[in-house]
Motif scaffolding. Structure first.
Motif, short mmCIF file in Angstrom:
data_model
loop_
_atom_site.label_atom_id
_atom_site.label_comp_id
_atom_site.label_asym_id
_atom_site.label_seq_id
_atom_site.Cartn_x
_atom_site.Cartn_y
_atom_site.Cartn_z
N ALA A 46 0.89 -1.11 0.10
CA ALA A 46 0.03 -0.01 -0.06
C ALA A 46 0.93 1.21 0.11
O ALA A 46 2.07 1.23 0.34
CB ALA A 46 -1.02 0.19 1.27
N GLY A 89 -4.09 -4.67 4.17
CA GLY A 89 -4.93 -3.59 3.70
C GLY A 89 -4.44 -2.35 4.50
O GLY A 89 -3.97 -2.60 5.75
N ALA A 111 -10.06 -5.09 4.80
CA ALA A 111 -10.69 -3.70 4.26
C ALA A 111 -11.34 -3.11 5.59
O ALA A 111 -12.04 -3.84 6.27
CB ALA A 111 -11.49 -3.90 3.22
N GLY A 157 -8.36 -10.94 -2.35
CA GLY A 157 -8.53 -9.45 -2.41
C GLY A 157 -9.88 -9.02 -1.68
O GLY A 157 -10.85 -9.55 -1.66
N TYR A 184 -11.34 -5.08 -0.53
CA TYR A 184 -11.15 -3.41 -0.36
C TYR A 184 -12.71 -2.87 -0.06
O TYR A 184 -13.75 -3.35 -0.19
CB TYR A 184 -10.78 -3.02 -1.94
CG TYR A 184 -11.63 -2.94 -2.86
CD1 TYR A 184 -12.49 -2.12 -3.51
CD2 TYR A 184 -11.82 -4.23 -3.83
CE1 TYR A 184 -13.31 -1.85 -4.40
CE2 TYR A 184 -12.72 -4.20 -4.84
CZ TYR A 184 -13.29 -3.01 -5.22
OH TYR A 184 -14.22 -3.01 -6.26
N ASN A 235 -4.84 -9.86 -6.01
CA ASN A 235 -4.85 -8.12 -5.18
C ASN A 235 -5.74 -7.61 -6.28
O ASN A 235 -5.79 -7.66 -7.38
CB ASN A 235 -3.54 -8.01 -5.15
CG ASN A 235 -2.83 -8.62 -4.25
OD1 ASN A 235 -1.78 -8.31 -3.91
ND2 ASN A 235 -3.54 -9.52 -3.34
N CYS A 254 -7.45 -3.10 -6.56
CA CYS A 254 -7.72 -2.04 -5.92
C CYS A 254 -8.50 -0.99 -6.80
O CYS A 254 -8.70 -1.46 -8.11
CB CYS A 254 -6.49 -1.15 -5.73
SG CYS A 254 -5.46 -0.42 -7.21
N ALA A 280 -1.31 -0.77 -6.21
CA ALA A 280 -1.63 0.34 -5.38
C ALA A 280 -1.50 1.77 -6.21
O ALA A 280 -0.33 1.74 -6.92
CB ALA A 280 -1.13 0.40 -4.14
#
Length: 464
Positions: A96, A165, A222, A322, A324, A382, A384, A437
């Protein structure tokens, strides 16, 4: 991730075969309620068909990108850490980016090293949990031009640091994807925890396991920025497969120590659905989602997914990875499911959305097999949100490995391809991408190549 994914059955084998024969042809099955995925101010659909255009072969054989984009290698495994603490560890994974002072950016990067990791994270006094753990995190600080100012160990002595995260208070939660106890693989302490890491000042957070958040094969987290609830995925490698969790902290929001105060760990129950892989129709919706207290979060005697959740059981899913937060919901990924390995159904990737206000779970994306190894489209990992509202996904399947984007119109387009062949010319193999990221200003995409461990900074005409 790479060290833990079981040998794929025939669909991925077909991709590997096509890589050797050079066969072409596109067959991406992709469907979903895409508008739910994007929360940026610009529509991802503005990218147009094909995203940013075809990938241009990199003459240096590292990273193929669209025309107009360029990359900088920030760090490679085996090179000296700028801190002088030892070599850059291997197995670059979740990551991140956080805003620092004077335009600086702090990157926190996982290293998914097991007991036999190629290049372990150096043991540093005051930052080490278990001296026999080979995993951990490193932190890079970049100046306003994107140049590396420092690179150092952020936490050491952990194990199999897969994903994690960011928190709303600008720390990184790194997750151990293992359930090994002290005495296993030479470890001196139990593993399978989450640790908080401050990339700007690692000694502020130290190496303290957040035990109340559970001990299991963690993947990603998340945080609900309004309530402070932390959602957690479990990537268990055998049946019964992993669970989707939420952690209700006693001190929901704040800085260092808020998660150390403890709380309640609960697992998600979808009434009537023991296995999420049995659901195949996008838009499938389930109301009245239940959250059940975990009987023994420390899994002292029995792994959590085997514990007794009552006569109605609990809901499992294969390859939960993953995770988020977007808008008012949490999204989580199932990279694939295979009935041959014990799942209730087969798929090449799902993205689920949970709306806590409505207690509603919706299947918003289903990926399908890609018949051309040169094209993206299976095993999302992963994930984002891009600054312009698009979705960026790291591919973790067979054959060539991509970072790919997804538009609101359902277009899947390649953003990057890993050119580092860790196989042979006759039987090529490419390491997965991880840790995608964006910089706080949205001008740079950071991404890791898992093996050989490489961290890239990608700049170019990003839209939005």
């Amino acid at each position: 991730m790479s060290e833990t994914v079981p040998t794929p059955p025939s669909p991925t084998t077909r991709r590997q075969l096509l890589a050797r024969t050079g066969a072409a042809g596109i067959g991406i099955a992709f469907s979903g309620a895409l508008s739910e995925l994007f929360t940026g101010t610009a529509a991802a659909g503005n990218l147009g068909h094909g995203g940013y255009g075809p990938l241009v072969p990199d003459p240096d054989g590292l990273l193929d990108l669209p025309k107009g984009f360029r990359y900088r290698v920030l760090s490679r495994e085996g090179d000296p850490l700028r801190s002088g603490e030892g070599p850059v560890p291997s197995n670059h994974d979740g990551m991140a980016a956080f805003a620092g002072r004077h335009g600086r950016v702090h990157l926190v990067r996982n290293h998914e090293n097991r007991a036999t990791g190629r290049v372990p994270v150096p043991v540093i006094e005051g930052l080490t949990y278990d001296p026999e753990g080979k995993g951990g995190c490193t932190a890079l600080t970049l100046d306003h031009r994107g140049s590396v100012l420092s690179e150092r160990v952020a936490i050491a002595g952990t194990a199999v640091n897969c994903a994690g995260g960011p928190t709303p208070w600008d720390t990184w939660l790194t997750c151990e994807e293992t359930e090994d106890k002290a005495g296993t693989n030479g470890y001196t302490k139990d593993h399978g925890f989450i640790f908080e890491v401050d990339g700007a000042d690692p000694r502020r957070t130290g190496a303290v396991p957040l035990t109340a958040m559970g001990r299991f094969q963690h993947e990603a987290i998340a945080v609900d920025p309004k309530r402070g609830v932390v959602y957690e995925t479990e990537d268990a490698f055998d049946r019964p497969f992993g669970l989707f969790y939420r952690f209700l902290p006693r001190k929901p929001l704040g800085g260092t120590g808020s998660l150390r105060a403890g709380g309640r760990l609960q697992a998600m129950r979808v009434p009537g659905v023991p296995d999420l892989s049995s659901i195949r129709e996008t838009g499938a919706r389930f109301d009245g989602i239940e959250w059940v207290d975990v009987p023994d979060p420390l899994a002292a005697g029995t792994p959590i997914r085997f514990q007794d959740f009552g006569p109605r059981g609990i809901t499992h899913a294969q390859k939960l990875e993953g995770c988020y937060w977007g808008g008012r919901s949490v999204y989580f990924v199932s990279s694939y499911a295979r009935s041959s390995e014990g799942s209730a159904g087969d798929h090449y990737g799902q993205i689920w959305r949970y709306d806590p206000d409505r207690r509603r779970l919706t299947l918003v994306i289903v990926f399908g097999p890609d018949t051309d190894v040169r094209l993206p489209g299976e095993s999302p990992d992963n994930i984002c949100l891009a600054p312009g509202g698009g979705l960026m996904v790291c591919e973790d399947g067979g054959g060539a490995q991509h970072v790919y984007g997804v538009t609101r119109r359902g277009e899947v387009y390649a953003v990057a391809r890993n050119r580092q062949n860790v196989g042979t010319p006759e039987d090529p193999e490419w390491g997965e991408f991880a840790g995608v990221a964006f910089s706080p200003d949205g001008d740079t995409m950071y991404v890791n190549c898992y093996a050989p461990g490489t961290t890239f900074a990608v700049t170019g005409p990003w839209r939005g």
